[in-house]
Design a protein around this motif. Structure first.
Motif, PDB file in Angstrom:
ATOM      1  N   VAL A 306     -20.407 110.843   0.907  1.00  0.00           N
ATOM      2  CA  VAL A 306     -21.278 112.011   0.961  1.00  0.00           C
ATOM      3  C   VAL A 306     -20.614 113.083   0.102  1.00  0.00           C
ATOM      4  O   VAL A 306     -19.468 113.461   0.347  1.00  0.00           O
ATOM      5  N   HIS A 312     -26.103 111.571  -0.561  1.00  0.00           N
ATOM      6  CA  HIS A 312     -25.617 110.346   0.073  1.00  0.00           C
ATOM      7  C   HIS A 312     -26.561 109.197  -0.261  1.00  0.00           C
ATOM      8  O   HIS A 312     -27.612 109.395  -0.873  1.00  0.00           O
ATOM      9  N   THR A 334     -21.991 105.853   5.531  1.00  0.00           N
ATOM     10  CA  THR A 334     -22.723 106.997   4.990  1.00  0.00           C
ATOM     11  C   THR A 334     -24.199 106.646   4.821  1.00  0.00           C
ATOM     12  O   THR A 334     -24.556 105.484   4.608  1.00  0.00           O
ATOM     13  N   GLN A 351     -15.716 106.451   4.906  1.00  0.00           N
ATOM     14  CA  GLN A 351     -15.822 106.922   3.525  1.00  0.00           C
ATOM     15  C   GLN A 351     -14.537 107.638   3.097  1.00  0.00           C
ATOM     16  O   GLN A 351     -13.813 108.196   3.920  1.00  0.00           O
TER      17      GLN A 351
END
Length: 401
Positions: A306, A312, A334, A351
């Protein structure tokens, strides 16, 4: 029952290197309806072999030319309705850049409306909530033809007149649960009955799936993605460096192009990974699928993030395409990715965490049984929930409804 006559408005498809997932959808649509494709700003050549078939269904027009501009001036004189559309564009375009983009595509929307006015079109559908759907909005307002649009990911965040477009559209398709919830936060519950969650789909492999090659010296990773921030390539580079330091023989192919290529290549060179991380550029879609079918790839990784701007992923078709060839996939928690990879369909990591990503890759390298299980689990997930024929049938039902 009569066959639907549809207009599809795309960004570039069937031209250009992107939107392969839209090409696949339009190829399936054309077998069940009559389709006319209007790309917003098409290139001269078709890059993907399978998209060549769609050329015969495409009406090639530049983004703007003198004829379109003069046609708009004529409409301003003889069609008072165009002023209502312009006022709406000014009123609902929330930022100056969005307003400018919408005004740039206005002449093309007006011009397309004149082309299709006598074609007895039943429905107009646009992919993306940005200026492609602005074109569809203009065409529908001028012709009275029902319209709809598909929202993916960044186009939701951009919010280009989404509430006004939802108000006038027959329906709004959103490709992920995460995106669906975000759309409702933007437009409110007033148009909830018009919003439908309907994934993008992938076709059952047309190529025979081979067996995993036993004589490979390296563990082959592929990342089929544009070289842009949201794809998170730099974290995969760091993970590959960790695996190299542990003595693993890996090769990682970046299959895509984009604005970050120079910076990423610099990072790879500084880490002395140029023989391990290979930049292949964008390759034709059929060649990518042949790599999968021939089992020349051991794992597909999409280390998406993101961004600071809130961009995203939706649900990446690039992962689905690997899964349908029973290739294990790794991605991040994400956007709509967990919706695709839950329940044993793939490995989900945090992430921006190269350490966890490296551990996941190492696990796959060491565990052949897990690779097979994830391959089978991913295949089942796609066939049950993301099968293109099933999704196209549902999409056509919405258009007819």
């Amino acid at each position: 029952m009569s066959i639907l006559k549809l207009v599809y408005i795309t960004a570039q498809a069937p031209y250009g290197k992107g939107e392969t997932f839209i090409n696949e959808e339009m190829l399936a649509i054309k077998d069940k309806s009559e389709i006319f494709i209007f790309p917003r700003n098409p290139e001269e050549e078709i890059f993907h072999k399978e998209a060549e078939t769609l050329r015969n269904y495409t009406i090639w027009l530049p983004l703007i030319n003198l004829k379109m501009f003069l046609n708009l001036l004529l409409f301003l004189i003889i069609k008072p309705q165009i002023w209502e559309i312009i006022i709406s564009i000014f009123r609902y375009s929330q930022t100056l850049p969005i307003l400018i983009k919408n005004l740039i595509v206005l002449p093309k929307g007006v011009y397309i409306s004149e082309i299709i006015r006598k074609m007895k079109i039943d429905h107009i559908h646009a992919h993306w909530g940005s200026t492609t759907s602005t074109i569809a909005y203009v065409v529908s307002q001028l012709t009275g033809i029902p319209w709809s649009f598909t929202l993916h990911r960044w186009d939701i965040k951009e919010n280009n007149m989404l509430k006004e477009k939802a108000k006038t559209a027959k329906f709004v398709r959103v490709i992920s649960r995460d995106g669906y919830n975000e759309v409702l936060r933007i437009i409110g519950d007033e148009y909830i009955d018009k919003c439908f969650l309907l994934h993008m789909g992938v076709d059952i492999p047309k190529l025979k799936i081979g067996r995993e090659k036993k004589d490979k010296d390296d563990f082959i990773i592929a990342t089929p993605a544009n070289l842009v921030e949201v794809k998170g390539h730099k974290y995969l580079i760091e993970a590959i460096d960790m695996l190299k330091r542990k003595g693993y023989n890996v090769k990682c192919y970046f299959l895509g192009d984009g604005p970050l290529r120079r910076d990423l290549e610099k990072t790879v060179n500084e880490m002395s990974l140029e023989d391990i991380v290979i930049f292949k550029g964008a390759i034709p879609h059929n060649q990518l699928l042949e790599l999968y079918a021939n089992k020349e790839v051991d794992c597909v990784i999409l280390p998406s993030i993101v961004t600071d701007k809130g961009e995203h992923e939706g649900i990446p078709v690039s992962l689905m395409e690997a899964m349908v060839y029973k290739i294990p996939v790794i991605s991040t928690n994400t956007g709509g990715i967990p919706e695709l990879l839950n329940n044993g369909a793939g490995i989900i990591v945090e992430q921006k965490d190269p350490y966890e990503l490296a551990e996941a890759i190492e696990t796959l390298i060491k565990n052949e049984r897990l690779r097979r299980e994830l391959g089978e689990g991913g295949y089942r997930k796609v066939m049950e929930e993301f099968s293109l024929p099933s999704i196209v049938t549902k999409l056509l039902e919405l258009m007819k409804g």
